[in-house]
Design an enzyme around this catalytic site. Sequence first.
Site, PDB file in Angstrom:
ATOM      1  N   TYR A 263      -6.695 -11.952  -3.783  1.00 38.79           N
ATOM      2  CA  TYR A 263      -5.736 -10.902  -4.127  1.00 38.79           C
ATOM      3  C   TYR A 263      -4.952 -10.541  -2.858  1.00 38.79           C
ATOM      4  CZ  TYR A 263      -9.235 -10.320  -7.875  1.00 38.79           C
ATOM      5  OH  TYR A 263     -10.137 -10.523  -8.890  1.00 38.79           O
TER       6      TYR A 263
ATOM      7  N   GLN B 198       0.836  -1.200   0.000  1.00 41.33           N
ATOM      8  CA  GLN B 198       0.000   0.000   0.000  1.00 41.33           C
ATOM      9  C   GLN B 198       0.871   1.250   0.000  1.00 41.33           C
ATOM     10  OE1 GLN B 198      -3.179   0.046  -0.390  1.00 41.33           O
ATOM     11  NE2 GLN B 198      -3.801  -2.052   0.061  1.00 41.33           N
TER      12      GLN B 198
ATOM     13  N   CYS C 100     -10.284   0.928  -4.872  1.00 39.06           N
ATOM     14  CA  CYS C 100      -9.692   2.270  -4.978  1.00 39.06           C
ATOM     15  C   CYS C 100     -10.202   3.026  -6.195  1.00 39.06           C
ATOM     16  CB  CYS C 100      -8.164   2.173  -5.004  1.00 39.06           C
ATOM     17  SG  CYS C 100      -7.506   1.197  -6.364  1.00 39.06           S
TER      18      CYS C 100
ATOM     19  N   GLU D 254      -2.950 -15.284  -4.543  1.00 39.75           N
ATOM     20  CA  GLU D 254      -2.316 -14.094  -5.120  1.00 39.75           C
ATOM     21  C   GLU D 254      -1.509 -14.550  -6.339  1.00 39.75           C
ATOM     22  OE1 GLU D 254      -0.566 -10.890  -6.366  1.00 39.75           O
ATOM     23  OE2 GLU D 254      -1.996 -10.681  -4.708  1.00 39.75           O
TER      24      GLU D 254
END
Length: 420
Positions: free
Chosen positions: A284, A255, A378, A308
């Site tokens: 994910y 992040q 996002c 992932e």
Amino acid sequence: MSVGDEFEVRLGAPGHGGFCVGRHEGRVVFVRHGLPGELVRARVTEDRGGSFARADAVEIVEAAAGRVPAGCPVSGPGGAGCCDYTHAAPALQRQLKASVVAEQLRRIARIEREITVEPLGPPDETGGWRTRVRLVVDDAGRAGVHGYRSSAVVPDLRCPQPVAGAVDSLEQERFTPGADLVVAVDSTGNRHVVELAPPAPVPRRRRAEQSRRDAAARRSAVHAPRASRLLHGDGTAVQLVGERRWELPATAFWQAHRDAPGFYSDRVAEWSGLEPGQRAWDLYSGAGVFAARLAERVGEGGAVHAVESASGAVTAGQAALADLPWVDLEVLRVEQWFAARPPRPDVVVLDPPRTGAGRDVIAPLTAAGPARIVHIGCDPAAFARDLGLYREAGYELTELRAVDAFPGTHHVECLALLER
């Protein structure tokens, strides 16, 4: 309209993408660098003959309350696309983002909800928050950022987003033309700079096919390997969340905002409602930051299954979570993983790429019948689309937090709890 034309226009509501909507001679104009209610002089930057044109506000004739001197010298009219809102006070930035999220939910998901965007860091934060930066190198070997809606490189690193020291000295250095630079400042303050070799040229006749493959890869969060060269640091980023430590490649996903991993994982753990002995999926999953918190809640008698597609992140996660043997991290695309999915989960957590999860993921996810789903997104439009798909499958939105994880930009992170 022709590129370069100028005219005065009164700006209306903010739109998804960092602009305000105006009208001129019956046409819709998306104007950057303005604020709702302002009268500006706009210069056309793009008009493809459709229902709208794009423009920059090059002069503010009547300023709105909340306007401040622009904090980013790189992204003004004709500049880069790094910052959209630094000409607005931080509280106003969050109001603009809230308006966009509410409008996307209403228009796409048919969800009417009052939205408040809360600060992730200090309420007046505008810069110094980004710990990861992706730069591009121009033909002269200079590091920079892309121009707005352009492949052109702006060789100017004065954007306020990066944490202190992240891009120091890079303006004086020269790199391989066409390369990308990944800059990561880890939790210990160490800086790592990795140069990624320019992508191989694609013959003209194969470009359309390549474009389709690239789009599919982005939807599946596939990370295509590229040759790399370590320029600064040792290439291994040490990241801390709570008392847990990760060591992962500096190029691996993490992040961007320094406070995001802790904040998001706290919400995930809280909203999961998991109890000892239960089962969770983490889709994910990256390096397993959320999986670690879920594992703490389910305990040794439970299970956390994480998937992932980036093998480097999974390897780092397996090492960081070695003391939690009831966590299973697997390298696979999420869509493929469903074919042999583990037993029915009590909770599913997913943080897909910017394009969202989409029907190919949400259909098998909801068919598994979890009681709760925690979804992080996002991009407000993709987030709203995904929430609409959950509602079609019989899930309702019960909690929503919108967070200003990207101050100075139009981007906003949304976290949703959905219950069957």
